[in-house]
Write an enzyme that holds these catalytic residues in place. Sequence first.
Site, PDB file in Angstrom:
ATOM      1  N   LYS A   1      -2.130  -2.018   8.065  1.00  0.00           N
ATOM      2  CA  LYS A   1      -3.289  -1.458   8.765  1.00  0.00           C
ATOM      3  C   LYS A   1      -3.378  -2.016  10.175  1.00  0.00           C
ATOM      4  CE  LYS A   1      -6.263  -0.434   4.793  1.00  0.00           C
ATOM      5  NZ  LYS A   1      -7.545  -0.720   4.149  1.00  0.00           N
TER       6      LYS A   1
ATOM      7  N   ARG B   1       0.866  -1.169   0.000  1.00  0.00           N
ATOM      8  CA  ARG B   1       0.000   0.000   0.000  1.00  0.00           C
ATOM      9  C   ARG B   1       0.913   1.233   0.000  1.00  0.00           C
ATOM     10  NH1 ARG B   1      -2.187  -3.357   4.247  1.00  0.00           N
ATOM     11  NH2 ARG B   1      -4.251  -4.182   3.699  1.00  0.00           N
TER      12      ARG B   1
ATOM     13  N   HIS C   1      -1.777   2.203  -6.073  1.00  0.00           N
ATOM     14  CA  HIS C   1      -2.453   0.951  -5.750  1.00  0.00           C
ATOM     15  C   HIS C   1      -2.508  -0.007  -6.950  1.00  0.00           C
ATOM     16  CE1 HIS C   1      -4.329  -0.336  -2.039  1.00  0.00           C
ATOM     17  NE2 HIS C   1      -5.190  -1.048  -2.721  1.00  0.00           N
TER      18      HIS C   1
ATOM     19  N   ARG D   1       0.010  -2.673  -6.719  1.00  0.00           N
ATOM     20  CA  ARG D   1      -0.402  -3.703  -5.750  1.00  0.00           C
ATOM     21  C   ARG D   1      -1.364  -4.691  -6.423  1.00  0.00           C
ATOM     22  NH1 ARG D   1      -1.118  -4.671  -0.104  1.00  0.00           N
ATOM     23  NH2 ARG D   1      -3.272  -4.940   0.577  1.00  0.00           N
TER      24      ARG D   1
ATOM     25  N   TYR E   1      -8.947 -11.025  -7.174  1.00  0.00           N
ATOM     26  CA  TYR E   1      -7.903 -11.155  -8.191  1.00  0.00           C
ATOM     27  C   TYR E   1      -8.025 -12.433  -9.006  1.00  0.00           C
ATOM     28  CZ  TYR E   1      -5.910  -7.314  -5.586  1.00  0.00           C
ATOM     29  OH  TYR E   1      -5.743  -6.094  -4.987  1.00  0.00           O
TER      30      TYR E   1
ATOM     31  N   HIS F   1      -4.199  -8.879   3.712  1.00  0.00           N
ATOM     32  CA  HIS F   1      -5.663  -8.831   3.729  1.00  0.00           C
ATOM     33  C   HIS F   1      -6.207  -9.556   4.960  1.00  0.00           C
ATOM     34  CE1 HIS F   1      -6.147  -8.134  -0.898  1.00  0.00           C
ATOM     35  NE2 HIS F   1      -5.996  -7.002  -0.230  1.00  0.00           N
TER      36      HIS F   1
END
Length: 280
Positions: A173, A149, A243, A246, A278, A269
């Site tokens: 995160k 990110r 992004h 990514r 994806y 994730h």
Amino acid sequence: MSLSWQRAIKDFRTYLRLEKSLSENSIEAYSNDVLKLESYFASQDIMPASVSYQDLKDFLLWFADSNENARTQSRVISGIRAFFRFLLIEGEINENPATLLESPRLGLKLPEILSVEEIDRIIAAIDLSKPEGHRNKAIIETLYSCGLRVSELVNLRITDIHPGEGFVKITGKGNKQRLVPIGNKALKEIENYKHIRNRLPVIIDQNIVFLNRRGKRLTRAMIFTIIKDLTAKAGIRKTISPHTFRHSFATHLIEGGADLRAVQEMLGHESILTTEIYTH
């Protein structure tokens, strides 16, 4: 004299309170949305009355890099629309640049990706004769090699890179840490850049990898600008943001037969359902 962001936001709050009779919570929510605009455009010396539709699209791409939730994006767009409607009513602008903004669909949205050939073209567009050339090449290689990110990239520390073991330690995160493999090309470009980085007159953020010419860590907006400029030079017409690298990293791994759980861990994730996009 052009209306400043501070004055525009102050007048907007007064309008929401007196004309629209909104609650203080609603006023704060709208104000926070416009403060995000201010932080993005003030660094580019763009005043409220000068903001164009394309500028707003660029802002939303930048904002979406760290806010993937479609509902959050929709709420911010709502706040932006209200702000520019107010400027139009007040006669500060002649045309509303937010009129054509589209809210993201709340269903499945397949991300834009780059082919390996397009990534090579972007890298080839970098002018290595300029002081920032090797830095920008290392940035692109690291984004794509590790699937980071943009917030993870700008906060990457020298002590997080372990070239002997071939991985980097990433703080994502919620301050959750993960180990991500890093390719030899990215490691080589980081090493090339470090020689130039160490010649900066002043280094304020000593342990941060990617710095501006004043020796401070780069902002997320600056990474977006670098990529936007390189994409234009490479003649790529897709809507590209940090992004996108990514997304491309994850898609290319899965196309190459990588295990979905492994890709989930590398991307950081929380849910594998996020990673499954994806596979479409």
